[in-house]
Design a protein around this motif. Structure first.
Motif, short mmCIF file in Angstrom:
data_model
loop_
_atom_site.label_atom_id
_atom_site.label_comp_id
_atom_site.label_asym_id
_atom_site.label_seq_id
_atom_site.Cartn_x
_atom_site.Cartn_y
_atom_site.Cartn_z
N VAL A 137 3.21 -5.31 41.19
CA VAL A 137 4.50 -4.69 41.49
C VAL A 137 5.18 -4.23 40.20
CG1 VAL A 137 6.81 -5.11 42.40
CG2 VAL A 137 4.82 -5.89 43.68
N GLN A 138 5.14 -5.08 39.18
CA GLN A 138 5.77 -4.73 37.90
C GLN A 138 5.10 -3.49 37.29
OE1 GLN A 138 5.51 -7.82 34.97
NE2 GLN A 138 6.98 -6.86 33.60
N ARG A 190 6.25 4.14 38.05
CA ARG A 190 7.24 4.98 38.75
C ARG A 190 8.30 5.47 37.79
NH1 ARG A 190 11.33 1.81 41.98
NH2 ARG A 190 11.89 1.50 39.82
N ASP A 191 8.79 4.59 36.91
CA ASP A 191 9.81 4.98 35.93
C ASP A 191 9.26 6.02 34.96
OD1 ASP A 191 11.54 3.24 37.17
OD2 ASP A 191 11.20 1.61 35.73
N LYS A 233 6.18 -0.42 39.20
CA LYS A 233 7.55 -0.03 38.87
C LYS A 233 7.59 0.70 37.53
CE LYS A 233 10.19 -3.53 41.36
NZ LYS A 233 11.16 -4.62 41.26
N LYS A 234 6.86 0.20 36.54
CA LYS A 234 6.81 0.88 35.24
C LYS A 234 6.24 2.28 35.38
CE LYS A 234 6.27 -3.12 32.20
NZ LYS A 234 5.33 -3.81 31.29
N ASP A 247 14.13 -5.13 44.75
CA ASP A 247 14.26 -6.15 43.71
C ASP A 247 13.21 -7.24 43.91
OD1 ASP A 247 15.26 -7.24 46.00
OD2 ASP A 247 17.15 -7.92 45.14
N VAL A 260 8.04 -1.71 45.38
CA VAL A 260 8.21 -0.93 44.15
C VAL A 260 9.66 -0.52 43.95
CG1 VAL A 260 7.58 1.23 43.00
CG2 VAL A 260 5.83 -0.12 44.14
N ASN A 261 10.36 -0.19 45.01
CA ASN A 261 11.75 0.28 44.88
C ASN A 261 12.77 -0.83 45.00
OD1 ASN A 261 10.87 2.95 44.62
ND2 ASN A 261 10.76 3.19 46.83
#
Length: 178
Positions: free
Chosen positions: A143-144, A150-151, A147-148, A120, A117-118
């Motif tokens: 994973v994508q 998390r943001d 990440k979204k 690349d 998640v953190n």
């Protein structure tokens, strides 16, 4: 002058000392106490005699912190002398080590999830290399999404959600168990 070497003779036919017998008895009693903490499925995997199984089942029914339980533990220690204690003790240690092994694997999977998640996209390739049976597009999508999420959590800290992170973790756990 006293010859102390005569007491170190390994072929000495003297019986074990009273202290040694007591230590062995206490050790067998501790093994019996561990038997009381095992589940029925774990007990079924041990080479126990019928008499010992009955004593362990009876010991599980006795209320904790009673004199009766203390005496029953001594009884189990007496019965266990007839059993193969080395095998029983080895299996009990395996059961105890299995828990710590599962905990370690769980923490490793959490670290992998956080790295994915953190990190690349090259980290996803590392995960696919670790789990060749993984569905690459599904892993990338999870994973994508994580990440979204998390943001979004960083932008709106008052509404933290982690559903996609949990989905990613569950998928990694499935891959690890296959």
């Amino acid at each position: 002058m006293i010859d102390y070497d005569q007491y170190d003779d390994p072929e000495d036919d003297r019986p074990p000392s009273k202290g040694q017998l007591k230590r062995e008895t206490e050790h067998l009693q501790r093994i019996g106490e561990k038997l009381l903490t095992l589940s029925d499925a774990q007990l079924a995997k041990l080479p126990l005699t019928d008499k010992l199984i009955a004593a362990v089942e009876e010991g599980k029914r006795i209320k904790p912190r009673t004199e009766a339980l203390r005496r029953h533990k001594q009884y189990i220690g007496k019965i266990i002398r007839e059993a193969d204690t080395a095998t029983i003790e080895a299996r009990i240690n395996e059961f105890e080590n299995q828990h710590s092994l599962n905990t370690r694997q769980f923490h490793d999977l959490e670290k992998l999830r956080d790295t994915l998640v953190n990190g690349d996209n090259s980290k996803i390739g590392d995960a696919i290399a670790k789990f060749p049976q993984a569905d690459s597009p599904k892993l990338r999508q999870l994973v994508q999404n994580a990440k979204k999420e998390r943001d979004q959590n960083l932008a709106h800290p008052d509404k933290p959600e982690n559903t996609h992170g949990r989905k990613l973790f569950r998928y990694l756990r499935e891959l690890n168990n296959i």
